[in-house]
Design an enzyme around this catalytic site. Sequence first.
Site, PDB file in Angstrom:
ATOM      1  N   LYS A 180       0.842  -1.195   0.000  1.00 35.16           N
ATOM      2  CA  LYS A 180       0.000   0.000   0.000  1.00 35.16           C
ATOM      3  C   LYS A 180       0.880   1.249   0.000  1.00 35.16           C
ATOM      4  CE  LYS A 180      -1.940  -1.475   3.739  1.00 35.16           C
ATOM      5  NZ  LYS A 180      -2.797  -1.795   4.900  1.00 35.16           N
ATOM      6  N   THR A 211      -9.097   9.414   8.026  1.00 36.02           N
ATOM      7  CA  THR A 211      -8.755   8.157   7.363  1.00 36.02           C
ATOM      8  C   THR A 211      -8.492   7.019   8.352  1.00 36.02           C
ATOM      9  OG1 THR A 211      -6.430   8.849   7.309  1.00 36.02           O
ATOM     10  CG2 THR A 211      -7.773   9.331   5.353  1.00 36.02           C
ATOM     11  N   GLY A 213      -8.666   3.745  10.205  1.00 39.19           N
ATOM     12  CA  GLY A 213      -9.231   2.444   9.862  1.00 39.19           C
ATOM     13  C   GLY A 213      -9.035   2.019   8.424  1.00 39.19           C
ATOM     14  N   THR A 214      -8.288   2.799   7.654  1.00 40.85           N
ATOM     15  CA  THR A 214      -8.118   2.496   6.228  1.00 40.85           C
ATOM     16  C   THR A 214      -7.546   1.100   5.992  1.00 40.85           C
ATOM     17  OG1 THR A 214      -7.682   4.835   5.849  1.00 40.85           O
ATOM     18  CG2 THR A 214      -7.129   3.338   4.074  1.00 40.85           C
ATOM     19  N   GLY A 215      -6.485   0.753   6.703  1.00 44.99           N
ATOM     20  CA  GLY A 215      -5.825  -0.534   6.478  1.00 44.99           C
ATOM     21  C   GLY A 215      -6.695  -1.712   6.859  1.00 44.99           C
ATOM     22  N   CYS A 216      -7.355  -1.615   8.016  1.00 42.98           N
ATOM     23  CA  CYS A 216      -8.262  -2.687   8.453  1.00 42.98           C
ATOM     24  C   CYS A 216      -9.380  -2.877   7.435  1.00 42.98           C
ATOM     25  CB  CYS A 216      -8.881  -2.350   9.807  1.00 42.98           C
ATOM     26  SG  CYS A 216      -7.715  -1.951  11.116  1.00 42.98           S
TER      27      CYS A 216
END
Length: 270
Positions: A180, A211, A213-216
Site C-alpha cells: 500500500k 482516514t 481504519g483504512t488498512g483494516c
Amino acid sequence: MAGSVPTAPPRVLTVAGSDSGGGAGIQADLKTMLALGTHGMSVLTAVTAQNSLGVQGVWALPVDAVRAQYRSVVDDIGVQAVKTGMLSSAELVETVADLLAGTDAPIVVDPVGVSKHGDPLLATSALDAVRTRLLPTATVATPNLDEVAQLTGVEVTSEDGLREAAAAILAYGPRWALIKGGHLAGDAVDLLTDGSAEHWLRAPRLDNRHTHGTGCTLASAVAAGLAQGLPVPEAVTAAKEYVTGAIAAGFALGRGIGPVDHGWRFRAGA
C-alpha cells in the site's frame, strides 16, 4: 417459498483487536464485511482504549481465549475467508499462525505494526514470528510502507520502490503481496503482485484527513471478496474501490482523526 430458511451469506472471520472508538480493528472489519454482503465473525485478540486522538491503553487477551474463540467459530460455523489484524505479541502471532495453518480458506494478513496516530500495536519481539510464521500462511499480505520497513528494512520513498518492497515481503512466503503506497506523494497507488503478475491500483489523492481504519477496512474488503469466490486480483480491485469511497466519505469524530465511512454506499444509495 413460504417457510424456507434463507441461505447464509459467505462467512468471513476477523482475528484482531478492538477499537473502542469504532473506526478501526474488529469494529471496522465487521462493518466492512456487512457492507460487502458477507457475514462477519470475530476472534478478539486485544482490547484497546482508543479514540480519535490515539491509543490510551492496550490489553492483550490470553492465548487460550484467542484459541478458544477461533475453534468455537471455525469448528461449528466454518469460514470462507480469514483476515488477521492486530496480534500484539509473539505468543499470539504464533498461536494464530498455527490455527491458520490448519484452516482451509483464503487468508488475508494485515501485519499491523502501528496505529494511524503512531502508537505501537506490535511488540518488537513479535516481528520475527510475523515474518517466519504468519506471513507464510497468507493468501494476500497487505502491509503499508511503514510495516514493510519494520518487517524487511526496505524503505520506500517513491513508486519505483514498490517492486522491491513486494519482493521483500513475498520472500517470507505469502502467495500475493499488496503493498500500500498511500503514504507516498501523488496518487494513492498500490502494487499487487505474486512475483510474476503485477496489478497497479491507482486512485486520486483525496483531501480528507479522516482516514482512521483504512488498512483494516481494505484488508477486510479483500477477505470479503475472496469469501465470495473472487480471484485475488478482482477481490483486491473491488476492495480498493470500496475503500476509496470510504475515505472520500470519512467524517470528523471527536477532536482528532475521524474514521472512514464504512456505510458510504448505503448513504449514497449505491
